[in-house]
Design a protein around this motif. Sequence first.
Motif, PDB file in Angstrom:
ATOM      1  N   LYS A  37      88.968  29.834  27.135  1.00 43.26           N
ATOM      2  CA  LYS A  37      87.540  29.893  27.466  1.00 43.26           C
ATOM      3  C   LYS A  37      87.376  30.922  28.580  1.00 43.26           C
ATOM      4  CE  LYS A  37      84.963  26.191  27.715  1.00 43.26           C
ATOM      5  NZ  LYS A  37      84.347  24.904  28.177  1.00 43.26           N
ATOM      6  N   ILE A  38      86.649  31.987  28.303  1.00 39.51           N
ATOM      7  CA  ILE A  38      86.448  33.071  29.266  1.00 39.51           C
ATOM      8  C   ILE A  38      85.032  32.934  29.813  1.00 39.51           C
ATOM      9  CG2 ILE A  38      86.483  35.565  29.630  1.00 39.51           C
ATOM     10  CD1 ILE A  38      88.382  35.729  27.192  1.00 39.51           C
ATOM     11  N   ILE A  39      84.953  32.702  31.119  1.00 41.69           N
ATOM     12  CA  ILE A  39      83.695  32.324  31.769  1.00 41.69           C
ATOM     13  C   ILE A  39      83.145  33.487  32.581  1.00 41.69           C
ATOM     14  CG2 ILE A  39      82.602  30.652  33.327  1.00 41.69           C
ATOM     15  CD1 ILE A  39      85.211  28.910  32.771  1.00 41.69           C
ATOM     16  N   ASN A  40      81.909  33.847  32.321  1.00 37.66           N
ATOM     17  CA  ASN A  40      81.254  34.899  33.102  1.00 37.66           C
ATOM     18  C   ASN A  40      80.688  34.244  34.363  1.00 37.66           C
ATOM     19  OD1 ASN A  40      79.951  37.270  33.935  1.00 37.66           O
ATOM     20  ND2 ASN A  40      79.561  37.860  31.807  1.00 37.66           N
ATOM     21  N   THR A  41      81.551  34.017  35.326  1.00 35.40           N
ATOM     22  CA  THR A  41      81.265  33.172  36.480  1.00 35.40           C
ATOM     23  C   THR A  41      79.991  33.572  37.209  1.00 35.40           C
ATOM     24  OG1 THR A  41      83.649  32.948  36.731  1.00 35.40           O
ATOM     25  CG2 THR A  41      82.276  32.178  38.560  1.00 35.40           C
ATOM     26  N   HIS A  42      79.842  34.861  37.452  1.00 35.25           N
ATOM     27  CA  HIS A  42      78.707  35.361  38.235  1.00 35.25           C
ATOM     28  C   HIS A  42      77.622  35.983  37.359  1.00 35.25           C
ATOM     29  CE1 HIS A  42      81.273  34.665  41.689  1.00 35.25           C
ATOM     30  NE2 HIS A  42      82.219  35.361  41.091  1.00 35.25           N
ATOM     31  N   GLY A  43      77.887  36.121  36.066  1.00 37.68           N
ATOM     32  CA  GLY A  43      76.951  36.771  35.159  1.00 37.68           C
ATOM     33  C   GLY A  43      77.057  38.279  35.230  1.00 37.68           C
ATOM     34  N   LYS A  44      76.697  38.944  34.140  1.00 39.20           N
ATOM     35  CA  LYS A  44      76.601  40.415  34.094  1.00 39.20           C
ATOM     36  C   LYS A  44      77.942  41.124  34.302  1.00 39.20           C
ATOM     37  CE  LYS A  44      72.057  40.164  33.737  1.00 39.20           C
ATOM     38  NZ  LYS A  44      71.902  38.786  33.297  1.00 39.20           N
ATOM     39  N   GLN A  45      79.067  40.431  34.043  1.00 36.26           N
ATOM     40  CA  GLN A  45      80.365  41.069  34.206  1.00 36.26           C
ATOM     41  C   GLN A  45      81.044  41.236  32.850  1.00 36.26           C
ATOM     42  OE1 GLN A  45      82.088  42.498  36.776  1.00 36.26           O
ATOM     43  NE2 GLN A  45      83.573  43.044  35.167  1.00 36.26           N
ATOM     44  N   VAL A  46      81.449  42.453  32.538  1.00 33.06           N
ATOM     45  CA  VAL A  46      82.165  42.737  31.299  1.00 33.06           C
ATOM     46  C   VAL A  46      83.641  42.395  31.469  1.00 33.06           C
ATOM     47  CG1 VAL A  46      82.910  44.589  29.745  1.00 33.06           C
ATOM     48  CG2 VAL A  46      80.538  44.504  30.564  1.00 33.06           C
ATOM     49  N   ILE A  47      84.217  41.780  30.447  1.00 28.90           N
ATOM     50  CA  ILE A  47      85.643  41.490  30.413  1.00 28.90           C
ATOM     51  C   ILE A  47      86.250  42.183  29.194  1.00 28.90           C
ATOM     52  CG2 ILE A  47      87.433  39.715  30.333  1.00 28.90           C
ATOM     53  CD1 ILE A  47      85.782  39.589  32.871  1.00 28.90           C
ATOM     54  N   ASP A  48      86.962  43.279  29.422  1.00 35.65           N
ATOM     55  CA  ASP A  48      87.704  43.924  28.341  1.00 35.65           C
ATOM     56  C   ASP A  48      88.824  42.984  27.918  1.00 35.65           C
ATOM     57  OD1 ASP A  48      86.157  46.058  29.431  1.00 35.65           O
ATOM     58  OD2 ASP A  48      87.619  47.514  28.690  1.00 35.65           O
ATOM     59  N   THR A  49      88.940  42.716  26.624  1.00 39.09           N
ATOM     60  CA  THR A  49      89.870  41.698  26.132  1.00 39.09           C
ATOM     61  C   THR A  49      90.707  42.250  24.981  1.00 39.09           C
ATOM     62  OG1 THR A  49      88.269  39.984  26.745  1.00 39.09           O
ATOM     63  CG2 THR A  49      90.024  39.346  25.227  1.00 39.09           C
ATOM     64  N   TRP A  50      92.012  42.012  25.073  1.00 39.56           N
ATOM     65  CA  TRP A  50      92.955  42.425  24.032  1.00 39.56           C
ATOM     66  C   TRP A  50      93.783  41.229  23.598  1.00 39.56           C
ATOM     67  CZ3 TRP A  50      92.212  44.965  28.649  1.00 39.56           C
ATOM     68  CH2 TRP A  50      91.798  46.308  28.603  1.00 39.56           C
ATOM     69  N   ALA A  51      94.338  41.284  22.396  1.00 42.41           N
ATOM     70  CA  ALA A  51      95.289  40.276  21.935  1.00 42.41           C
ATOM     71  C   ALA A  51      96.408  40.980  21.176  1.00 42.41           C
ATOM     72  CB  ALA A  51      94.603  39.236  21.053  1.00 42.41           C
ATOM     73  N   PHE A  52      97.630  40.506  21.408  1.00 42.69           N
ATOM     74  CA  PHE A  52      98.815  41.090  20.795  1.00 42.69           C
ATOM     75  C   PHE A  52      99.672  39.971  20.201  1.00 42.69           C
ATOM     76  CE2 PHE A  52      97.515  43.646  24.390  1.00 42.69           C
ATOM     77  CZ  PHE A  52      97.601  44.970  23.947  1.00 42.69           C
ATOM     78  N   ASN A  53     100.313  40.250  19.078  1.00 39.44           N
ATOM     79  CA  ASN A  53     101.325  39.352  18.537  1.00 39.44           C
ATOM     80  C   ASN A  53     102.430  39.237  19.585  1.00 39.44           C
ATOM     81  OD1 ASN A  53     103.529  38.206  17.239  1.00 39.44           O
ATOM     82  ND2 ASN A  53     103.280  39.398  15.359  1.00 39.44           N
ATOM     83  N   ALA A  54     102.690  38.024  20.073  1.00 38.40           N
ATOM     84  CA  ALA A  54     103.652  37.841  21.157  1.00 38.40           C
ATOM     85  C   ALA A  54     105.074  38.206  20.753  1.00 38.40           C
ATOM     86  CB  ALA A  54     103.617  36.392  21.644  1.00 38.40           C
ATOM     87  N   GLU A  55     105.342  38.220  19.441  1.00 35.44           N
ATOM     88  CA  GLU A  55     106.688  38.567  18.977  1.00 35.44           C
ATOM     89  C   GLU A  55     106.846  40.068  18.758  1.00 35.44           C
ATOM     90  OE1 GLU A  55     108.489  35.978  19.207  1.00 35.44           O
ATOM     91  OE2 GLU A  55     106.728  34.670  19.396  1.00 35.44           O
TER      92      GLU A  55
END
Length: 211
Positions: A37-55
């Motif tokens: 769960k990615i929370i925009n704590t203060h609002g108006k903040q961009v979170i660049d997000t990536w996902a990779f196969n851990a193997e």
Amino acid sequence: MKVGLIEGSDRGGRDDLFAIAARSGVAVLLEAGQAIKIINTHGKQVIDTWAFNAEDIAEHMSMEHSRAFMLKIVPEIGDSLVTNKRRPILTVLEDTTPGAHDTLIAACDRYRYLELCGDSEHDNCTDNLGFALNALGYERRYTPCPLNLFMNVPVATDGGIDFVSPTSEAGQYITLRAEMRAVVAMSACPQDITPVNAMEPCGAHYRILST
């Protein structure tokens, strides 16, 4: 090294709250079936997000493959994002924001800030990704286009795009489930020249959940 810090008094339990420090990045390992769960704590903040196969981090969440898979530009609840091998890696379980996220724009890097303000030493999401992966023992080979959570890049009918302030408010969040054992990396975008973060970059928080 710019790596997120841990906050919260109940460390070790399901409800742990972890911080992504302003202008910094963090990576976490998720087992298949866990969610973040990615929370925009203060609002108006961009979170660049990536996902990779851990193997094998050569297999990564791909925006171009995901758009073809979803047949849409912005993921919604129930949509899965896929890898460059066209396998689901993250699925949207919840989204309490108005739904403005971006799959089009590359992560900011030293060249972007050299272009914008002549400062190649400006904090940037590409370097944050590298620092975050290194902290888990992985090496960044290159930077895939991220899922830019909370980023508002409207597409006009003539095909034009614009950078405008996020529509998310303080405390709103999105929850993503891992469909394979995955490394999820997040950067609290340090952009302070365009309206991407309403000109005021800040931090955010996340929780790891078992679903």
